[in-house]
Design a protein around this motif. Structure first.
Motif, PDB file in Angstrom:
ATOM      1  N   VAL A 188       0.845  -1.192   0.000  1.00  0.00           N
ATOM      2  CA  VAL A 188       0.000   0.000   0.000  1.00  0.00           C
ATOM      3  C   VAL A 188       0.882   1.244   0.000  1.00  0.00           C
ATOM      4  N   ILE A 189       0.659   2.124  -0.968  1.00  0.00           N
ATOM      5  CA  ILE A 189       1.326   3.428  -1.031  1.00  0.00           C
ATOM      6  C   ILE A 189       0.321   4.459  -0.527  1.00  0.00           C
ATOM      7  N   HIS A 190       0.677   5.124   0.575  1.00  0.00           N
ATOM      8  CA  HIS A 190      -0.296   5.997   1.239  1.00  0.00           C
ATOM      9  C   HIS A 190       0.319   7.370   1.510  1.00  0.00           C
ATOM     10  N   PRO A 191      -0.191   8.423   0.855  1.00  0.00           N
ATOM     11  CA  PRO A 191       0.304   9.780   1.136  1.00  0.00           C
ATOM     12  C   PRO A 191      -0.132  10.247   2.524  1.00  0.00           C
ATOM     13  N   MET A 192       0.808  10.839   3.258  1.00  0.00           N
ATOM     14  CA  MET A 192       0.532  11.425   4.567  1.00  0.00           C
ATOM     15  C   MET A 192       0.952  12.895   4.532  1.00  0.00           C
ATOM     16  N   ALA A 193       0.628  13.598   5.589  1.00  0.00           N
ATOM     17  CA  ALA A 193       0.951  15.025   5.636  1.00  0.00           C
ATOM     18  C   ALA A 193       2.447  15.276   5.522  1.00  0.00           C
ATOM     19  N   ASP A 194       3.262  14.352   6.043  1.00  0.00           N
ATOM     20  CA  ASP A 194       4.710  14.559   6.047  1.00  0.00           C
ATOM     21  C   ASP A 194       5.435  13.700   5.015  1.00  0.00           C
ATOM     22  N   GLN A 214       9.407   9.499  -3.040  1.00  0.00           N
ATOM     23  CA  GLN A 214       9.309  10.899  -2.656  1.00  0.00           C
ATOM     24  C   GLN A 214       7.974  11.482  -3.109  1.00  0.00           C
ATOM     25  N   PRO A 215       7.363  12.326  -2.279  1.00  0.00           N
ATOM     26  CA  PRO A 215       6.095  12.949  -2.680  1.00  0.00           C
ATOM     27  C   PRO A 215       6.311  13.984  -3.776  1.00  0.00           C
ATOM     28  N   GLU A 216       5.294  14.117  -4.630  1.00  0.00           N
ATOM     29  CA  GLU A 216       5.383  15.053  -5.739  1.00  0.00           C
ATOM     30  C   GLU A 216       4.043  15.761  -5.886  1.00  0.00           C
ATOM     31  N   SER A 217       4.079  17.044  -6.202  1.00  0.00           N
ATOM     32  CA  SER A 217       2.848  17.802  -6.408  1.00  0.00           C
ATOM     33  C   SER A 217       2.407  17.659  -7.861  1.00  0.00           C
ATOM     34  N   GLY A 218       1.241  18.169  -8.167  1.00  0.00           N
ATOM     35  CA  GLY A 218       0.740  18.114  -9.529  1.00  0.00           C
ATOM     36  C   GLY A 218      -0.476  17.220  -9.659  1.00  0.00           C
ATOM     37  N   HIS A 222      -1.652   9.178 -13.578  1.00  0.00           N
ATOM     38  CA  HIS A 222      -1.581   7.718 -13.555  1.00  0.00           C
ATOM     39  C   HIS A 222      -0.910   7.303 -12.255  1.00  0.00           C
ATOM     40  N   ARG A 223      -1.632   6.590 -11.415  1.00  0.00           N
ATOM     41  CA  ARG A 223      -1.106   6.245 -10.089  1.00  0.00           C
ATOM     42  C   ARG A 223       0.028   5.218 -10.141  1.00  0.00           C
ATOM     43  N   GLY A 224       0.132   4.503 -11.259  1.00  0.00           N
ATOM     44  CA  GLY A 224       1.171   3.481 -11.352  1.00  0.00           C
ATOM     45  C   GLY A 224       2.470   3.970 -11.957  1.00  0.00           C
ATOM     46  N   ARG A 225       2.543   5.228 -12.339  1.00  0.00           N
ATOM     47  CA  ARG A 225       3.740   5.752 -12.988  1.00  0.00           C
ATOM     48  C   ARG A 225       4.564   6.610 -12.033  1.00  0.00           C
ATOM     49  N   GLY A 251      -3.807   9.948  -4.059  1.00  0.00           N
ATOM     50  CA  GLY A 251      -4.391   9.243  -2.930  1.00  0.00           C
ATOM     51  C   GLY A 251      -3.763   7.873  -2.734  1.00  0.00           C
ATOM     52  N   GLN A 252      -4.426   7.039  -1.970  1.00  0.00           N
ATOM     53  CA  GLN A 252      -3.886   5.704  -1.674  1.00  0.00           C
ATOM     54  C   GLN A 252      -3.954   4.806  -2.891  1.00  0.00           C
ATOM     55  N   TYR A 253      -2.929   3.991  -3.054  1.00  0.00           N
ATOM     56  CA  TYR A 253      -2.865   3.048  -4.175  1.00  0.00           C
ATOM     57  C   TYR A 253      -2.208   1.766  -3.677  1.00  0.00           C
TER      58      TYR A 253
END
Length: 477
Positions: A188-194, A214-218, A222-225, A251-253
């Motif tokens: 599970v790949i889950h974005p958090m605030a930090d 690493q988190p990225e904006s934008g 495609h969640r798999g790329r 979001g979560q993937y």
């Protein structure tokens, strides 16, 4: 088109209704279907289609319906219906646990034996309940190993890379009498605030997730790329390493993969759950059989067959279907179940209750085969057997509903067929198939069996052709 007069219930039941029909040609096919076949470059010779009234078996449309073709996952209809008829919808499998040694003051001085009963669907939650059931009997320490007894099935060696070179894909997991959680790990790949976290569900003993995403904006395109992962071993550990960038807006993937063998998976999940429950276990694992003098600890029943076939057909689960096929060969104390014995059991049921099908080739009971063969006419006969079965409610409710659930949940949304078709689909390279039931506009029920074998067919254009057929049946009815 002419029909014989012998349409008694006995004739229908045994598949002896005489249907004499001329093969359809391009002019007889509905225009909406012909145009799509032309558009995608699929010749009529590559298509088999058989549409009938469900109750009377009156044929509405037929094209190449006596040509044996690869049905892909539509073969699961034969596996699941024959299982209902042979075993009954209430059938359950049983996983047993034994101590190969004395039990005193909560300590097994020796090995714990997991004796597999062929359960097709021991989920991680149910396996956790198995372990808790052992712990509730006061057992807290195992001094020996976990012995996995999978001797109920006699199977050839399985290489998960053989079918398509993708050994980690869950559809390539092989059957096993002691299979647990389909040997599946969900990452599970889950974005958090930090930042981004990555975790494994369920956790396995010795499985370590290294996260360098690493988190990225934008905008999420495609969640798999943008990221990748790899699995390697480091000593006794299994390392799943993730790297790259992931857009927070996605979001979560999650992805589900098989990263170790069936037996190693069972051992690692057992060890994690046992220690997590407060138990003590420092042993390893091995494959073995249950001695006659072993001490019984607990028996854990499975879900019912009716529940199992719903998981198989709704979500087209290959390994569960292969497990179910093997369950049709009833083993005894002198021999385990074999694929050959299971094939014989299905053929005997067909000959006795439905119809002999000399062109039928049963490989492993699932869609993961290049050898399986069946005709569209015989698929229609199987669908009719399901229609007149005592277990029709269980069988039909196991099939995906158009636009609502399972593998059909995203199909035909906004169409008049929404919720009115129960369809099992199949897909492998060069094959797109479907079979099931349609409740037409006049509230008459029809069966449909369709197989396309062509290098030009794929998931998307196959869906378009199938949807056109289902909409035509709805309107034609």
């Amino acid at each position: 088109m002419r029909y014989c007069q012998n349409t008694s219930s006995l004739a229908v039941l045994t598949g002896l209704v005489c249907l004499l029909s001329l093969p359809a040609n391009a002019k007889q096919l509905p225009g909406s279907i012909s145009r799509l076949l032309d558009k995608y470059g699929i010749p009529l010779s590559a298509v088999s289609l058989d549409i009938r009234e469900a109750a009377s078996q009156r044929r509405l449309l037929s094209l190449n319906s006596t040509i044996p073709r690869n049905p892909a996952s539509v073969m699961k209809l034969l596996t699941t219906l024959s299982a209902l008829e042979i075993l009954g919808p209430e059938h359950q499998w049983e996983t047993r646990y034994w101590a190969n040694g004395a039990i005193s003051n909560g300590v097994i001085t020796g090995d714990l034996i997991l004796q597999g009963g062929g359960d097709p669907f021991i989920t991680a939650d149910r396996f956790r309940h198995h372990i808790w059931s052992i712990r509730q009997r006061g057992i807290h320490t195992i001094t020996g190993d976990l012995v996995i007894d999978n001797s109920l099935f006699d199977l050839p060696a399985h290489n998960p890379a053989d079918f398509d070179g993708r050994p980690s894909r869950l559809y390539n997991v092989g059957p096993d009498a002691a299979l647990v959680n389909l040997s599946a790990t969900r990452f599970v790949i889950h974005p958090m605030a930090d930042g981004i976290i990555v975790f494994a569900d369920p956790p396995l003993a010795g499985l370590e997730v290294k996260n360098n995403i690493q988190p990225e904006s934008g905008k999420c395109t495609h969640r798999g790329r943008g990221w990748s992962y790899g699995v390697h071993r480091q000593g006794g550990k299994v390392i799943a390493a993730f790297k790259g960038k992931y857009r927070i807006r996605c979001g979560q993937y999650s992805i589900a993969r098989s990263v170790v063998s069936n037996h190693e998976y069972t051992f690692r999940l057992f060890k994690f759950l046992w220690i997590h429950s407060g138990g003590i276990f420092n042993g390893g694992y091995r494959i073995g059989t249950t001695p006659e003098n072993a001490n019984a600890i607990t028996r854990q029943p499975s879900e019912t067959l009716a529940e199992v076939i719903t998981s198989i057909n709704k979500y087209s689960n290959n390994v569960m279907s292969r497990q179910l096929l093997l369950s049709l060969d009833t083993p005894d104390a002198h021999r385990p179940a074999t694929i050959g014995g299971a094939r014989t059991a299905i053929r005997n049921w067909l000959s006795r209750r439905v119809a002999a099908m000399p062109d039928l080739i049963i490989d492993n009971g699932s869609g993961l085969s290049r050898k399986s063969r069946i005709t569209a006419a015989n698929l229609s006969t199987i669908l009719h057997a399901g229609w007149i079965s005592n277990y029709r409610p269980e069988f039909l409710s196991s099939l995906p509903l158009a636009a609502l659930d399972g593998t059909m949940r995203k199909r035909l949304r906004g169409s008049a067929v929404h919720g009115r078709a129960r369809i099992k689909t199949g897909l492998i390279n060069g094959v797109r198939s479907m079979a099931g039931y349609v409740n037409a506009d006049n509230n008459k029920q029809y069966t449909v069996a369709m197989m396309i074998e062509s290098s030009s067919v794929n998931y998307r254009n196959g869906n378009a052709i199938q949807d056109a057929v289902l909409e035509w049946i709805y309107q034609r009815g």
